[in-house]
Design an enzyme around this catalytic site. Structure first.
Site, PDB file in Angstrom:
ATOM      1  N   ARG A  50       0.824  -1.203   0.000  1.00 12.14           N
ATOM      2  CA  ARG A  50       0.000   0.000   0.000  1.00 12.14           C
ATOM      3  C   ARG A  50       0.862   1.258   0.000  1.00 12.14           C
ATOM      4  O   ARG A  50       0.535   2.240  -0.662  1.00 12.14           O
ATOM      5  CB  ARG A  50      -0.912   0.007   1.241  1.00 12.14           C
ATOM      6  CG  ARG A  50      -1.770   1.242   1.420  1.00 12.14           C
ATOM      7  CD  ARG A  50      -2.828   1.378   0.371  1.00 12.14           C
ATOM      8  NE  ARG A  50      -3.634   0.169   0.245  1.00 12.14           N
ATOM      9  CZ  ARG A  50      -4.614   0.013  -0.624  1.00 12.14           C
ATOM     10  NH1 ARG A  50      -4.913   0.991  -1.472  1.00 12.14           N
ATOM     11  NH2 ARG A  50      -5.307  -1.118  -0.683  1.00 12.14           N
TER      12      ARG A  50
ATOM     13  N   ASN B  57      -1.956  -3.738   8.720  1.00 12.88           N
ATOM     14  CA  ASN B  57      -2.929  -4.807   8.532  1.00 12.88           C
ATOM     15  C   ASN B  57      -3.312  -4.961   7.074  1.00 12.88           C
ATOM     16  O   ASN B  57      -2.556  -4.575   6.186  1.00 12.88           O
ATOM     17  CB  ASN B  57      -4.140  -4.634   9.438  1.00 12.88           C
ATOM     18  CG  ASN B  57      -4.499  -5.958  10.102  1.00 12.88           C
ATOM     19  OD1 ASN B  57      -4.934  -6.893   9.444  1.00 12.88           O
ATOM     20  ND2 ASN B  57      -4.267  -6.055  11.405  1.00 12.88           N
TER      21      ASN B  57
ATOM     22  N   HIS C 229      -5.334  -3.713   4.769  1.00 13.78           N
ATOM     23  CA  HIS C 229      -5.280  -2.604   3.811  1.00 13.78           C
ATOM     24  C   HIS C 229      -3.842  -2.200   3.532  1.00 13.78           C
ATOM     25  O   HIS C 229      -3.477  -1.884   2.396  1.00 13.78           O
ATOM     26  CB  HIS C 229      -6.080  -1.410   4.329  1.00 13.78           C
ATOM     27  CG  HIS C 229      -6.228  -0.306   3.337  1.00 13.78           C
ATOM     28  ND1 HIS C 229      -5.392   0.794   3.315  1.00 13.78           N
ATOM     29  CD2 HIS C 229      -7.105  -0.138   2.307  1.00 13.78           C
ATOM     30  CE1 HIS C 229      -5.762   1.597   2.331  1.00 13.78           C
ATOM     31  NE2 HIS C 229      -6.793   1.059   1.701  1.00 13.78           N
ATOM     32  N   CYS C 230      -3.008  -2.235   4.562  1.00  8.33           N
ATOM     33  CA  CYS C 230      -1.603  -1.814   4.424  1.00  8.33           C
ATOM     34  C   CYS C 230      -0.792  -2.720   3.494  1.00  8.33           C
ATOM     35  O   CYS C 230       0.182  -2.263   2.886  1.00  8.33           O
ATOM     36  CB  CYS C 230      -0.912  -1.801   5.783  1.00  8.33           C
ATOM     37  SG  CYS C 230      -1.689  -0.768   7.029  1.00  8.33           S
ATOM     38  N   ILE C 231      -1.160  -3.982   3.387  1.00 12.11           N
ATOM     39  CA  ILE C 231      -0.345  -4.915   2.604  1.00 12.11           C
ATOM     40  C   ILE C 231      -0.875  -5.098   1.180  1.00 12.11           C
ATOM     41  O   ILE C 231      -0.282  -5.835   0.396  1.00 12.11           O
ATOM     42  CB  ILE C 231      -0.232  -6.292   3.298  1.00 12.11           C
ATOM     43  CG1 ILE C 231      -1.552  -7.060   3.257  1.00 12.11           C
ATOM     44  CG2 ILE C 231       0.276  -6.130   4.722  1.00 12.11           C
ATOM     45  CD1 ILE C 231      -1.445  -8.506   3.747  1.00 12.11           C
TER      46      ILE C 231
END
Length: 372
Positions: free
Chosen positions: A94, A353, A355-357
């Site tokens: 992300r 989490n 969304h971040c990955i």
């Protein structure tokens, strides 16, 4: 490396769509660095694989992985998941990946932001970060998307858009002097408008309490659709997250979006507090220049950190006391999608989490009003 386009996306008629709009794919990067992921990253790899499989049932997934981990990664993922070799420093697609844009003629391009590992030498999370800095251009090359090189440091998790001209971010992150100290608030806004095809900024204050990214908005709030914002909210007034969320709600309710709408704010429960155990902390290799993982440290757990795929919402299971409540709220917000929870504590231990990955590729579709 693909050539850099000379104009801005807005000048060329491109915009960043809302994440709830149709996708044609999703990128993830494989975790392996032992100074951030415990036990040689094996538990994190299992969690990343579970997220990839859950999303792949909705949006075709591409996994970026190093040469050293290629065979192992390929062996644990379904054949329908594309695996490509790309060198990275860590595994937060992300933030290091490109921001994809579309126009109304079926075009798709991408923005390559400057990346400094969430703060560079003044609060950044690791050094060096040069391989992560090159990821966005490589992804755009593989996807055959033309590239804009942005003149500012920015991570994808630090912005959310409604796809209709509105950008949402936190002051804690975007105004932090360890990102773009030479730019004023107004200059940062203008750069975002030019590179996201937007025209209205909604500033929230701080991000989730203790967030090592300096308060990314994707842990705090997101657009479920135009006019509707999901907000992580701690009801316990003794929790430092309560004041942060209450301030964010007040700002959101006082704001209007680019089309003049008042915003509906939907609260998602704030899990925990969730902290690192002694066993989890002891499994991380200490290394100079990397953020230490200490037993008792609070983790920035948030149900807002989910991925909205075409046919399913993939969200993190974080606290059995409120996982189902979060799922019910997401079902009401996305009634046309299945809501699928994936155990995500191992990702949370690394600092982010789901969304971040992930990084979605929007579907490029010509407007019905465009002919020829």
């Amino acid at each position: 490396m693909s050539a850099t386009l000379s104009r801005t996306p807005a000048a060329d008629g491109y915009r960043m769509p809302g994440e709830f709009e149709p996708h044609c794919g999703c990128w993830i990067a494989w975790p392996e660095r032992p100074d951030n992921w415990r036990l040689g990253a094996k538990p994190a790899q299992a969690a990343y694989a579970a997220v990839a499989e859950a999303i792949n049932a909705s949006d075709p997934v591409t996994m970026a992985v190093s040469d050293a981990q290629f065979e192992h990664c390929r062996s644990v993922l379904s054949p329908s998941i594309r695996v490509v070799e790309i060198s990275t420093d860590d595994a937060w697609m992300r933030d290091m990946g490109p921001t994809f844009l579309v126009d109304d003629r079926g075009g798709r391009r991408g923005v390559d932001w400057r990346f400094n590992a969430w703060g560079g030498l003044h609060g950044g999370l690791y050094f060096p970060w040069d391989r992560d800095e090159r990821v966005a251009s490589k992804v755009l090359e593989i996807e055959g998307a033309e590239r804009y090189r942005a003149p500012m440091v920015l991570e994808g998790g630090s912005i959310h858009v409604d796809g209709q001209g509105t950008v949402m971010a936190t002051e804690e992150c975007l105004l932090n002097p360890n990102r773009n100290p030479e730019l004023s608030r107004e200059q940062i806004e203008q750069a975002l408008f030019e590179h996201l095809g937007a025209e209205k900024m909604i500033w929230l204050g701080r991000g989730v309490f203790g967030d090592e990214t300096d308060g990314h908005v994707d842990n705090l709030a997101c657009f479920a659709r135009p006019g509707v914002v999901l907000l992580t909210y701690a009801e316990d007034r003794s929790d430092p997250q309560h004041a942060i969320s209450a301030d964010a709600q007040q700002r959101l309710q006082a704001a209007t979006d680019a089309r003049g709408r008042r915003l509906e704010v939907v609260r998602l429960p704030s899990p925990g507090p969730v902290t690192i155990t002694e066993e989890e902390a002891s499994g991380v290799d200490a290394a100079e220049g990397s953020l230490p993982r200490r037993a008792g440290d609070r983790l920035t757990a948030s149900y807002v950190n989910f991925y909205p795929g075409n046919s399913r919402v993939v969200f993190p299971l974080l606290d059995e006391r409120c996982d189902e409540q979060a799922a019910d709220i997401l079902r009401r917000c996305f009634p046309e999608r299945d809501v699928v929870g994936v155990p995500a504590r191992e990702i949370l231990l690394g600092g982010g989490n789901i969304h971040c990955i992930t990084q979605q590729i929007p579907a490029a579709r010509a407007s019905s009003s465009v002919t020829g």
